[in-house]
Design a protein around this motif. Structure first.
Motif, PDB file in Angstrom:
ATOM      1  N   LEU A 167      59.534  43.426  42.887  1.00 58.63           N
ATOM      2  CA  LEU A 167      59.694  42.817  44.205  1.00 58.63           C
ATOM      3  C   LEU A 167      58.395  42.528  44.941  1.00 58.63           C
ATOM      4  O   LEU A 167      58.410  41.816  45.954  1.00 58.63           O
ATOM      5  N   SER A 168      57.277  43.058  44.489  1.00 57.16           N
ATOM      6  CA  SER A 168      56.050  42.933  45.265  1.00 57.16           C
ATOM      7  C   SER A 168      55.653  41.477  45.501  1.00 57.16           C
ATOM      8  O   SER A 168      55.212  41.122  46.596  1.00 57.16           O
ATOM      9  N   ALA A 169      55.832  40.627  44.487  1.00 56.46           N
ATOM     10  CA  ALA A 169      55.459  39.222  44.658  1.00 56.46           C
ATOM     11  C   ALA A 169      56.353  38.509  45.670  1.00 56.46           C
ATOM     12  O   ALA A 169      55.957  37.495  46.251  1.00 56.46           O
ATOM     13  N   GLU A 170      57.558  39.053  45.910  1.00 56.40           N
ATOM     14  CA  GLU A 170      58.473  38.428  46.863  1.00 56.40           C
ATOM     15  C   GLU A 170      58.051  38.667  48.310  1.00 56.40           C
ATOM     16  O   GLU A 170      58.443  37.926  49.210  1.00 56.40           O
ATOM     17  N   VAL A 171      57.269  39.711  48.554  1.00 56.17           N
ATOM     18  CA  VAL A 171      56.890  40.046  49.927  1.00 56.17           C
ATOM     19  C   VAL A 171      55.409  39.818  50.208  1.00 56.17           C
ATOM     20  O   VAL A 171      54.987  39.827  51.369  1.00 56.17           O
ATOM     21  N   ALA A 172      54.599  39.641  49.164  1.00 56.87           N
ATOM     22  CA  ALA A 172      53.152  39.528  49.331  1.00 56.87           C
ATOM     23  C   ALA A 172      52.769  38.145  49.856  1.00 56.87           C
ATOM     24  O   ALA A 172      53.510  37.167  49.733  1.00 56.87           O
ATOM     25  N   PRO A 215      46.641  37.944  47.238  1.00 63.25           N
ATOM     26  CA  PRO A 215      48.022  37.982  46.734  1.00 63.25           C
ATOM     27  C   PRO A 215      48.188  39.007  45.612  1.00 63.25           C
ATOM     28  O   PRO A 215      47.221  39.389  44.949  1.00 63.25           O
ATOM     29  N   ALA A 216      49.431  39.419  45.394  1.00 60.24           N
ATOM     30  CA  ALA A 216      49.727  40.368  44.317  1.00 60.24           C
ATOM     31  C   ALA A 216      49.364  39.796  42.955  1.00 60.24           C
ATOM     32  O   ALA A 216      49.157  40.539  41.999  1.00 60.24           O
ATOM     33  N   THR A 217      49.293  38.470  42.880  1.00 64.59           N
ATOM     34  CA  THR A 217      48.983  37.799  41.612  1.00 64.59           C
ATOM     35  C   THR A 217      47.491  37.567  41.411  1.00 64.59           C
ATOM     36  O   THR A 217      47.093  36.880  40.469  1.00 64.59           O
ATOM     37  N   ALA A 218      46.644  38.106  42.275  1.00 64.02           N
ATOM     38  CA  ALA A 218      45.198  37.876  42.191  1.00 64.02           C
ATOM     39  C   ALA A 218      44.649  38.324  40.841  1.00 64.02           C
ATOM     40  O   ALA A 218      45.118  39.308  40.251  1.00 64.02           O
ATOM     41  N   THR A 219      43.640  37.612  40.360  1.00 64.58           N
ATOM     42  CA  THR A 219      42.984  37.969  39.100  1.00 64.58           C
ATOM     43  C   THR A 219      41.759  38.835  39.379  1.00 64.58           C
ATOM     44  O   THR A 219      41.295  38.947  40.517  1.00 64.58           O
ATOM     45  N   LEU A 220      41.221  39.433  38.325  1.00 64.35           N
ATOM     46  CA  LEU A 220      40.033  40.267  38.473  1.00 64.35           C
ATOM     47  C   LEU A 220      38.857  39.439  38.975  1.00 64.35           C
ATOM     48  O   LEU A 220      38.074  39.905  39.820  1.00 64.35           O
ATOM     49  N   ASP A 221      38.736  38.207  38.506  1.00 64.84           N
ATOM     50  CA  ASP A 221      37.656  37.337  38.972  1.00 64.84           C
ATOM     51  C   ASP A 221      37.797  37.041  40.456  1.00 64.84           C
ATOM     52  O   ASP A 221      36.798  36.999  41.187  1.00 64.84           O
ATOM     53  N   GLU A 222      39.031  36.844  40.924  1.00 65.57           N
ATOM     54  CA  GLU A 222      39.254  36.577  42.343  1.00 65.57           C
ATOM     55  C   GLU A 222      38.929  37.795  43.200  1.00 65.57           C
ATOM     56  O   GLU A 222      38.430  37.665  44.324  1.00 65.57           O
ATOM     57  N   VAL A 223      39.205  38.978  42.670  1.00 68.35           N
ATOM     58  CA  VAL A 223      38.869  40.202  43.404  1.00 68.35           C
ATOM     59  C   VAL A 223      37.359  40.317  43.575  1.00 68.35           C
ATOM     60  O   VAL A 223      36.854  40.568  44.683  1.00 68.35           O
ATOM     61  N   TYR A 224      36.620  40.113  42.493  1.00 77.86           N
ATOM     62  CA  TYR A 224      35.170  40.307  42.562  1.00 77.86           C
ATOM     63  C   TYR A 224      34.425  39.114  43.157  1.00 77.86           C
ATOM     64  O   TYR A 224      33.239  39.224  43.467  1.00 77.86           O
ATOM     65  N   ALA A 225      35.147  38.019  43.378  1.00 74.64           N
ATOM     66  CA  ALA A 225      34.527  36.875  44.053  1.00 74.64           C
ATOM     67  C   ALA A 225      34.193  37.201  45.504  1.00 74.64           C
ATOM     68  O   ALA A 225      33.304  36.576  46.098  1.00 74.64           O
ATOM     69  N   VAL A 226      34.876  38.177  46.082  1.00 79.28           N
ATOM     70  CA  VAL A 226      34.598  38.545  47.480  1.00 79.28           C
ATOM     71  C   VAL A 226      33.522  39.622  47.570  1.00 79.28           C
ATOM     72  O   VAL A 226      33.188  40.076  48.669  1.00 79.28           O
ATOM     73  N   LYS A 227      32.963  40.028  46.414  1.00 76.77           N
ATOM     74  CA  LYS A 227      31.906  41.041  46.348  1.00 76.77           C
ATOM     75  C   LYS A 227      32.308  42.324  47.098  1.00 76.77           C
ATOM     76  O   LYS A 227      31.658  42.735  48.061  1.00 76.77           O
ATOM     77  N   PRO A 228      33.376  42.952  46.641  1.00 77.32           N
ATOM     78  CA  PRO A 228      33.898  44.114  47.374  1.00 77.32           C
ATOM     79  C   PRO A 228      33.081  45.387  47.159  1.00 77.32           C
ATOM     80  O   PRO A 228      32.566  45.632  46.066  1.00 77.32           O
ATOM     81  N   ASP A 229      32.976  46.175  48.222  1.00 79.95           N
ATOM     82  CA  ASP A 229      32.429  47.519  48.106  1.00 79.95           C
ATOM     83  C   ASP A 229      33.518  48.493  47.654  1.00 79.95           C
ATOM     84  O   ASP A 229      33.221  49.592  47.183  1.00 79.95           O
ATOM     85  N   GLY A 230      34.761  48.087  47.826  1.00 78.48           N
ATOM     86  CA  GLY A 230      35.893  48.896  47.407  1.00 78.48           C
ATOM     87  C   GLY A 230      37.116  48.017  47.250  1.00 78.48           C
ATOM     88  O   GLY A 230      37.173  46.904  47.790  1.00 78.48           O
ATOM     89  N   VAL A 231      38.098  48.499  46.498  1.00 78.99           N
ATOM     90  CA  VAL A 231      39.335  47.752  46.265  1.00 78.99           C
ATOM     91  C   VAL A 231      40.501  48.638  46.691  1.00 78.99           C
ATOM     92  O   VAL A 231      40.559  49.824  46.344  1.00 78.99           O
TER      93      VAL A 231
END
Length: 304
Positions: A167-172, A215-231
């Motif tokens: 259900l996560s993709a239905e609410v994200a 989004p719940a469907t985000a890829t690893l590349d999309e996560v690191y594109a924001v240069k996060p200090d934490g996830v």
């Protein structure tokens, strides 16, 4: 799953559990029928936050506290843009709201959003039943012509179960967005939205964190594109055994040794990412009065 017309007007209503036990009351909120998993919440306050928490998607929430609706509804406290519960069960609804922040009554809000509810139910007895028998499917039916209980029970047992529900993709969120840091920016966090509550990124922002909600469907590349200090992996609805994509995503974060943290569903995803399995509790504890002991001091605090 719900369908209804606006305006709970005191018409008869019946709640039917999948084990056959029934509770009779009056329509509250929208009139019609709805189905979901019966769960109870023990909080005496915070009903507006509960209703709008995406984690309650496809669940019928039973409020154990007897008086509900006293403070009405406002536009500042919702955790998302809509009510997510499938149905709502209360004992003694407020006749009129009494709070300086109230903009409308709770039953008006439920009716406006098509949420079918029932009032006049012995919610303590219903809670005890769920504690003894476990969470189960339930239906709420209201209106002028309610079919016999055998027909209603058959409908409840045909409703989908929560086990195996993805259900996560239905609410994200479908599009990424940013919650800017308040004051001096200290960190950047990529927050994976599995059903995130609006207050979560806001509280991070108050602490100088710029939050990129993905989004719940985000890829690893999309996560690191924001240069996060934490996830961060958020709360959310459904069965964690179906969340294969978030699990794979978290494993990718773990491999890069990026600091990560989560809450509720996010913690279950972490367990799976580390190779553990998950199983459903007989009944969950929902509310804001859970005792937690600090093992280093022995102090017990009551928290969410």
């Amino acid at each position: 799953m719900r369908s209804g017309e606006a305006g709970g007007d005191g018409r008869l209503a019946v709640l039917v559990l999948e084990d056959g036990r029934t509770f009779r009351g009056r329509a509250y909120g929208a009139v019609g029928e709805t189905f979901g998993e019966a769960v109870f919440s023990t909080g005496m306050t915070g009903y507006q936050e509960t209703l709008t928490d995406p984690s309650y998607h496809r669940q019928v929430v039973v409020m154990t506290a007897p008086h509900v609706g006293n403070t009405g509804v406002n536009d500042e406290d919702p955790e998302s843009g809509r009510i997510w519960v499938s149905g709502y069960v209360v004992r003694d609804p407020a006749r009129r709201p009494s709070n300086w922040r109230a903009q409308r009554s709770l039953d008006e809000e439920l009716a406006a959003q098509g949420v079918v509810g029932i009032s006049g139910v012995d919610t303590r007895a219903l809670t005890r039943h769920l504690r003894e028998r476990g969470a189960m499917r339930v239906g709420i039916f209201s209106g002028n012509a309610i079919p016999d209980e055998g027909t209603l029970l058959a409908k409840v047992r045909q409703a989908p179960e929560m086990t195996g529900a993805d259900l996560s993709a239905e609410v994200a969120t479908e599009e990424a967005y940013v919650v800017p840091a308040i004051g001096t920016k200290r960190f950047t966090v990529a927050a994976i939205d599995l059903g995130i509550k609006g207050m979560t990124p806001h509280r991070m922002a108050e602490r100088g964190i710029e939050v990129h909600v993905l989004p719940a469907t985000a890829t690893l590349d999309e996560v690191y594109a924001v240069k996060p200090d934490g996830v961060f992996f958020s709360n959310g609805p459904g069965d964690p055994s179906t969340a294969d994509h978030p699990v794979a995503l978290m494993r990718g974060v773990l491999e890069r040794s990026t600091p990560l943290f989560g809450i509720c569903f996010g913690n279950q995803i972490l367990g799976r990412a580390l190779g553990f399995g998950t199983y459903k509790l007989k009944y969950g504890h929902r509310g804001i009065n859970q005792p937690v002991q600090d093992r280093t001091t022995g102090k017990v605090e009551v928290t969410a």
